[in-house]
Design an enzyme around this catalytic site. Sequence first.
Site, PDB file in Angstrom:
ATOM      1  N   GLY A 200      18.218  58.853  13.790  1.00 54.43           N
ATOM      2  CA  GLY A 200      17.894  60.268  13.602  1.00 54.43           C
ATOM      3  C   GLY A 200      19.101  61.153  13.877  1.00 54.43           C
ATOM      4  O   GLY A 200      19.338  62.141  13.176  1.00 54.43           O
TER       5      GLY A 200
ATOM      6  N   SER B 125      25.339  59.681  21.898  1.00 49.54           N
ATOM      7  CA  SER B 125      25.506  61.050  21.373  1.00 49.54           C
ATOM      8  C   SER B 125      26.986  61.395  21.211  1.00 49.54           C
ATOM      9  O   SER B 125      27.403  61.955  20.193  1.00 49.54           O
ATOM     10  CB  SER B 125      24.871  62.058  22.335  1.00 49.54           C
TER      11      SER B 125
ATOM     12  N   ARG C 191      29.367  61.945  17.675  1.00 49.16           N
ATOM     13  CA  ARG C 191      30.120  63.195  17.516  1.00 49.16           C
ATOM     14  C   ARG C 191      31.621  62.945  17.430  1.00 49.16           C
ATOM     15  O   ARG C 191      32.337  63.648  16.705  1.00 49.16           O
ATOM     16  CB  ARG C 191      29.779  64.154  18.671  1.00 49.16           C
TER      17      ARG C 191
ATOM     18  N   ASP D 240      14.999  60.844  26.345  1.00 50.73           N
ATOM     19  CA  ASP D 240      15.004  59.435  25.930  1.00 50.73           C
ATOM     20  C   ASP D 240      14.600  58.482  27.059  1.00 50.73           C
ATOM     21  O   ASP D 240      14.466  57.275  26.845  1.00 50.73           O
ATOM     22  CB  ASP D 240      16.393  59.044  25.411  1.00 50.73           C
TER      23      ASP D 240
ATOM     24  N   GLN E 197      19.945  67.862  18.243  1.00 45.42           N
ATOM     25  CA  GLN E 197      20.311  67.425  16.885  1.00 45.42           C
ATOM     26  C   GLN E 197      20.274  68.609  15.928  1.00 45.42           C
ATOM     27  O   GLN E 197      21.185  68.788  15.112  1.00 45.42           O
ATOM     28  CB  GLN E 197      19.358  66.328  16.403  1.00 45.42           C
TER      29      GLN E 197
HETATM   30  C1  S3P Z   1      20.420  63.425  20.551  1.00 44.49           C
HETATM   31  C2  S3P Z   1      19.445  64.335  20.837  1.00 44.49           C
HETATM   32  C3  S3P Z   1      18.069  63.967  21.216  1.00 44.49           C
HETATM   33  C4  S3P Z   1      17.942  62.497  21.620  1.00 44.49           C
HETATM   34  C5  S3P Z   1      18.710  61.584  20.692  1.00 44.49           C
HETATM   35  C6  S3P Z   1      20.180  61.971  20.648  1.00 44.49           C
HETATM   36  C7  S3P Z   1      21.756  63.908  20.151  1.00 44.49           C
HETATM   37  O1  S3P Z   1      17.234  64.213  20.104  1.00 44.49           O
HETATM   38  O2  S3P Z   1      16.590  62.105  21.645  1.00 44.49           O
HETATM   39  O3  S3P Z   1      18.600  60.239  21.147  1.00 44.49           O
HETATM   40  O4  S3P Z   1      22.720  63.117  20.161  1.00 44.49           O
HETATM   41  O5  S3P Z   1      21.880  65.106  19.837  1.00 44.49           O
HETATM   42  P1  S3P Z   1      16.695  65.701  19.804  1.00 44.49           P
HETATM   43  O6  S3P Z   1      17.849  66.580  19.705  1.00 44.49           O
HETATM   44  O7  S3P Z   1      15.974  65.623  18.501  1.00 44.49           O
HETATM   45  O8  S3P Z   1      15.780  66.013  20.948  1.00 44.49           O
END
Ligand code: S3P
Length: 444
Positions: free
Chosen positions: A99, A28, A32, A324, A174
């Site tokens: 994602g 994450s 960023r 996760d 996210q």
């Molecule tokens: C993440 C947020 C989570 C997590 C993903 C990373 C992020 O997803 O499952 O692996 O870096 O903001 P969600 O925000 O959809 O829950």
Amino acid sequence: MAHGTAIPLTALRSGPLRGRIKVPGDKSISHRSLIFGALATGETTISGLLEAGDVLGTADVLRRMGAPIEKRGGTWHVKGRGTGGLQAPDGPLDFGNSGTGTRLMMGVLTGHSFRATLTGDTSLSRRPMGRVLKPLKQMGLSIVEGEGDRLPLTIQGPRRAIPISYALDVPSAQVKSAILLAGLGAPGETTVIETEATRDHTERMLAHFGWAPRIEAHGRGRRITVRGDAELRGQRVEVPGDPSSAAFLVAAALIVPGSEVMVENVLINPSRIGLYLTLQEMGADLELANRRDQGGEPVADIRVRHSPLKGVRVPPERAPSMIDEYPMLAALAAYAKGETRMEGLAELKVKESDRLAATAAGLHANGVAAHVDGDTLTVKGSGAATGGGTVATHLDHRIAMAFLTLGLGSSKPVSVDDTTMIQTSFPEFLGLMRGLGATFENGS
Ligand code: S3P
């Protein structure tokens, strides 16, 4: 299921796992750091960046929109283009399996005025994008081509983003981050209201780049407001180790008798450590030592020893802080005595795979009693796992790693149908595990 050639692998019951290791950078924070670096003015240098498929994919996308990013002497350098300063890409942007990369960049694109086509692999193309497109459309983003909720999509950024106040309908960092990133290019203030606190790396990194958001308490969650027309200044970022990757090594040490492992330099941000609280409640001999601050994020070294575990109830409000980690926890729960009841897992169904179904199926294939009831997963632990099954990973790195870890302690080997996706988040997984003493065999 997999793209290209699947690479199956089998985990064998292993001797004690021992050693001191460092897990690679947090996924994450890595995404960023590249994005904030590209939107800042001046240079951002990043050490400890996670060099895995998902993050390298985001670097590639940013480069294709005019932000120079390169690695020199172990450090990544990003030349910032300033808020709204990226350029239209010369072709489709492929986000692979990521994602996070997709949704964060949709926010960034809402702060720009050009058109971009976003694509992804089979897993990503099945994941819901409506949750992020709904607020971004209110901010002026339009969909030029595509069905609206799934990739591939062609989107057109507005001339200028519109500032909004938006209450999240899913607890998603996210989505929150996409709105805040879009808000950087808007005139005035953009507010996100979350009813459950989700990971706050975007907020922390905004502060680190000199553009701190205003954060107010709001029930169990927060109300976060960012000012527009942002002027982020390039920074030095040191990415701490990923607690979601460390989870597999910690779980392996808990499963395999005689193990003692020290995982150094792990992020212990309160919005990420639900698993570690849960493990302590299960009776794990686990200690967070040498707590310190690293560039606005708390880190520690995690020492863990093999321990007898007991089943626990994991409350739904803890889910965002360990979302996760459920596949690994569910596999570990087989080795606990008694029932582990994990509640509030709706979001697991829309990850890289339907992780609720994939986890339950993997447990059943390996003789572990488990059942899903709505959003609750219950595992009946007997203190041991039989193994002997082959797990369908559905292009999901965490399903592959969780079940390979389960197989290190089961009486019969555990196979996974494909390991190629592990490179999206944790390419060092097998090497680090083997270094501690884990045994894997090619094929299934
Ligand atoms: C993440 C947020 C989570 C997590 C993903 C990373 C992020 O997803 O499952 O692996 O870096 O903001 P969600 O925000 O959809 O829950």
